[in-house]
Design an enzyme around this catalytic site. Structure first.
Site: not given
Length: 228
Positions: A8, A31, A33, A35, A64, A66, A135, A140-143, A173-175, A195-196
């Site tokens: 991401s 990916h 994002d 927003m 993606h 959002m 999700m 809304g936010f990464g990390g 997607d997420g964490g 992502g991270s």
């Protein structure tokens, strides 16, 4: 049922996106994002950046969205160069029509669900889609930290895909990280947005390879893949 890793760019350096895309060569998708600070409380990028990225990399773009009113805006991301476009069902007015329009323009159509949105309400829509995104954090936010409460929904979604004999992909997607990817794969996911865990690594390309190997092992050992 091979795993796919989608780094991401939300976690990348926005001032060096072309270089950041090159840093993950070997990834299955990139990916992106999008927003709008309305559907989610954050503002990122739009079609001009997608157009630039599409010219700068051979990795296909997985956008993606959002955003509010994806029925209006999603087709423009196909025109900008996205090979897959994901809209949120919570924001779409006519999800079947939108999925068909995305496909008609030549991209894969995908639908995303927030953590609290049940999959069962949308079982009849699944044949209209190429991918479903669950999700595993609030969008809304990464990390953010991975939400384990989404694992049962991933399992139920995989069961529905099997019930209808569909070939669609199931993305999370997420964490997603080395600590969580195997649980997602065991539950039924085969496409992983990271992502991270990728862009925070010293060697992003190696991070992609390690995550893919972890996911492939977990899928191979999973009950859903063994019974496929």
């Amino acid at each position: 049922m091979a795993a796919q890793i989608n780094p991401s760019i939300l976690s990348a350096d926005f001032a060096r996106l072309a270089d950041e895309a090159k840093a993950v060569e070997g990834a299955d998708w990139l990916h992106v994002d999008v927003m709008d600070n309305h559907f989610v409380p954050n503002l990122t990028l739009g079609t001009p950046v997608v157009e630039s990225l599409a010219r700068a990399t051979d990795i296909p773009l997985d956008c993606h969205l959002m955003i509010e009113d994806p029925d209006r805006w999603a087709p423009q991301y196909v025109e900008a160069g996205a090979s897959s476009v994901t809209f949120h069902v919570e924001a779409a007015h006519a999800p079947i029509r939108l999925a068909r329009e995305i496909r008609a323009k030549g991209a894969r159509a995908a639908m995303a669900l927030k953590p609290a949105t049940p999959i069962e309400s949308y079982e009849d829509i699944l044949p209209e889609l190429d991918m479903l995104l669950i999700m595993t954090v609030e969008p809304g936010f990464g990390g953010q930290a991975f939400l384990d409460i989404t694992l049962p929904k991933i399992r139920r979604t995989r069961d529905l895909i099997a019930k209808h004999g569909l070939q669609m992909w199931l993305q999370v997607d997420g964490g997603v990280s080395a600590e969580t990817i195997e649980r997602c794969a065991e539950a039924g996911a085969d496409v992983f947005v990271a992502g991270s865990a990728v862009y925070g690594a010293q060697d992003p390309a190696e991070a992609v390879r390690v995550l893919r190997a972890q996911a492939d092992r977990a899928i191979a050992d999973s009950s859903w893949a063994c019974g496929h």
